[in-house]
Design a protein around this motif. Sequence first.
Motif, PDB file in Angstrom:
ATOM      1  N   LEU A 195       0.850  -1.198   0.000  1.00  0.00           N
ATOM      2  CA  LEU A 195       0.000   0.000   0.000  1.00  0.00           C
ATOM      3  C   LEU A 195       0.879   1.237   0.000  1.00  0.00           C
ATOM      4  O   LEU A 195       1.860   1.326   0.742  1.00  0.00           O
ATOM      5  CB  LEU A 195      -0.932   0.021   1.214  1.00  0.00           C
ATOM      6  CG  LEU A 195      -2.003   1.122   1.192  1.00  0.00           C
ATOM      7  CD1 LEU A 195      -3.312   0.616   1.803  1.00  0.00           C
ATOM      8  CD2 LEU A 195      -1.556   2.378   1.940  1.00  0.00           C
ATOM      9  N   ARG A 196       0.541   2.177  -0.873  1.00  0.00           N
ATOM     10  CA  ARG A 196       1.196   3.490  -0.907  1.00  0.00           C
ATOM     11  C   ARG A 196       0.120   4.565  -0.811  1.00  0.00           C
ATOM     12  O   ARG A 196      -1.039   4.333  -1.142  1.00  0.00           O
ATOM     13  CB  ARG A 196       1.985   3.689  -2.203  1.00  0.00           C
ATOM     14  CG  ARG A 196       3.209   2.818  -2.311  1.00  0.00           C
ATOM     15  CD  ARG A 196       4.145   3.319  -3.407  1.00  0.00           C
ATOM     16  NE  ARG A 196       3.676   3.030  -4.747  1.00  0.00           N
ATOM     17  CZ  ARG A 196       3.600   3.915  -5.728  1.00  0.00           C
ATOM     18  NH1 ARG A 196       3.919   5.186  -5.515  1.00  0.00           N
ATOM     19  NH2 ARG A 196       3.202   3.555  -6.936  1.00  0.00           N
ATOM     20  N   CYS A 197       0.511   5.750  -0.379  1.00  0.00           N
ATOM     21  CA  CYS A 197      -0.448   6.853  -0.268  1.00  0.00           C
ATOM     22  C   CYS A 197       0.157   8.139  -0.814  1.00  0.00           C
ATOM     23  O   CYS A 197       1.311   8.469  -0.518  1.00  0.00           O
ATOM     24  CB  CYS A 197      -0.880   7.047   1.193  1.00  0.00           C
ATOM     25  SG  CYS A 197      -2.045   8.419   1.431  1.00  0.00           S
ATOM     26  N   LEU A 198      -0.612   8.836  -1.628  1.00  0.00           N
ATOM     27  CA  LEU A 198      -0.254  10.174  -2.093  1.00  0.00           C
ATOM     28  C   LEU A 198      -1.228  11.150  -1.454  1.00  0.00           C
ATOM     29  O   LEU A 198      -2.438  11.059  -1.685  1.00  0.00           O
ATOM     30  CB  LEU A 198      -0.355  10.268  -3.625  1.00  0.00           C
ATOM     31  CG  LEU A 198       0.471   9.293  -4.456  1.00  0.00           C
ATOM     32  CD1 LEU A 198       0.196   9.534  -5.944  1.00  0.00           C
ATOM     33  CD2 LEU A 198       1.946   9.461  -4.162  1.00  0.00           C
ATOM     34  N   ARG A 199      -0.728  12.066  -0.645  1.00  0.00           N
ATOM     35  CA  ARG A 199      -1.586  13.078  -0.031  1.00  0.00           C
ATOM     36  C   ARG A 199      -1.478  14.349  -0.864  1.00  0.00           C
ATOM     37  O   ARG A 199      -0.418  14.960  -0.949  1.00  0.00           O
ATOM     38  CB  ARG A 199      -1.152  13.350   1.410  1.00  0.00           C
ATOM     39  CG  ARG A 199      -1.947  14.442   2.095  1.00  0.00           C
ATOM     40  CD  ARG A 199      -1.329  14.805   3.436  1.00  0.00           C
ATOM     41  NE  ARG A 199      -1.949  15.976   4.019  1.00  0.00           N
ATOM     42  CZ  ARG A 199      -1.435  16.670   5.026  1.00  0.00           C
ATOM     43  NH1 ARG A 199      -0.286  16.282   5.569  1.00  0.00           N
ATOM     44  NH2 ARG A 199      -2.059  17.736   5.491  1.00  0.00           N
ATOM     45  N   ARG A 200      -2.591  14.739  -1.471  1.00  0.00           N
ATOM     46  CA  ARG A 200      -2.597  15.932  -2.327  1.00  0.00           C
ATOM     47  C   ARG A 200      -2.994  17.153  -1.488  1.00  0.00           C
ATOM     48  O   ARG A 200      -4.051  17.173  -0.856  1.00  0.00           O
ATOM     49  CB  ARG A 200      -3.582  15.768  -3.476  1.00  0.00           C
ATOM     50  CG  ARG A 200      -3.279  14.560  -4.359  1.00  0.00           C
ATOM     51  CD  ARG A 200      -3.811  14.748  -5.756  1.00  0.00           C
ATOM     52  NE  ARG A 200      -5.222  15.071  -5.803  1.00  0.00           N
ATOM     53  CZ  ARG A 200      -5.830  15.543  -6.891  1.00  0.00           C
ATOM     54  NH1 ARG A 200      -5.147  15.762  -7.995  1.00  0.00           N
ATOM     55  NH2 ARG A 200      -7.131  15.799  -6.874  1.00  0.00           N
ATOM     56  N   VAL A 201      -2.152  18.177  -1.511  1.00  0.00           N
ATOM     57  CA  VAL A 201      -2.410  19.401  -0.764  1.00  0.00           C
ATOM     58  C   VAL A 201      -2.687  20.529  -1.753  1.00  0.00           C
ATOM     59  O   VAL A 201      -1.960  20.694  -2.740  1.00  0.00           O
ATOM     60  CB  VAL A 201      -1.200  19.766   0.135  1.00  0.00           C
ATOM     61  CG1 VAL A 201      -1.474  21.057   0.884  1.00  0.00           C
ATOM     62  CG2 VAL A 201      -0.905  18.628   1.092  1.00  0.00           C
TER      63      VAL A 201
END
Length: 373
Positions: free
Chosen positions: A70-76
């Motif tokens: 699992l990977r996560c990209l947090r978009r700000v």
Amino acid sequence: MASDPTPGRSTPTLSIIVPTYQESANIPILFERVKATLNGSPWEMIVVDDDSPDRTSNVAFALAAKDNRLRCLRRVNRSGLAGAVIEGWMSSSADFVAVIDGDLQHDESVLRTMYQALAKGCGDLVIGTRLREERGGSLPPARQRLSDMGAWFFRLIAGAAVTDPMSGFFMIRRDIVSRLAPRLSPDGFKILVDVILSAGGDLNIIEVPYRFRKRNAGESKLTALVGIDFLGLVVHHLTAGILPVRFVLFAMVGVTGLGVHITALSAVLHWFRMLTFDSGQLVATILAMASNFILNNEITYRPYRYRGLGLMAGFVAFALGCSVGALANIDVASWLYAANQTWWAAGLAGALLSVVWNYAVSTNLIWRPGRRR
């Protein structure tokens, strides 16, 4: 499919993109279900979160620390379903990429069937097609009618025999989306429609039926007005991409505002005969502006929409910006009419100037990306 007994040891051949907003309760459940479905296969799940207030990204990061599938990209300061999917695709190096919602409404158990079809070279794109209500599916009647209408219109303009083009659950070869990426719009919800139209009929499409579930938790990314978003995307492609999707939506909202203005003016003059035409015009203008603001807030600029008490401040700013556009409309139209006496050309030029001005102000000032909501 190749065996992968140790999580993350092999390079994944399948990346599952999950665009999220307010899905912290759902992500752990979805991850466990995907693990059970794709056990023994080289895969990964990429959560692309639009900086959810419920800390969806924190939940995903905690899971990723224990299992590197699992990977996560947090978009700000960026948001929107289509844009999240595109960023997830571009972060993958797998052979195939899938899109599945984080709300658990899509049946993840058909991911294996989708994967096998692409891995065997049976097609380029596999769509998860929602079963109809009468066949035991769970789409509400109103949503089923909207989906049927969208499918009919899509087949008419695209020439692609796709049963459920408004589906948000599909799998495709990554080299195809990499090639199409510069042409895809980051705005809106219907990324599948954009992919098929951008490909220009060059895709071998397979459909896999599944039963659409009820939402488990979190916030829906769709509304009953999603059909307007779909039409905006279609017009964008019919103009060969010259008109941005967001501008098309803004113009469509403007047309509805014109209807509100005429209806309100007629009602005021009919029911309140003591008011002058100028007074009626003022009331109608305010109501039309309010209508345009609400629709633009919910459709055109939904990722950056105003909420709660901020709605009033947003409306005031929108009204002030549109007032400048209205004055420019009158001045330009009057000048052109005085120059050539062609009323329709002068009126059209003034209206176009007003639309372009209002769109520029709305996009760059009223609903600008990164604005604190």
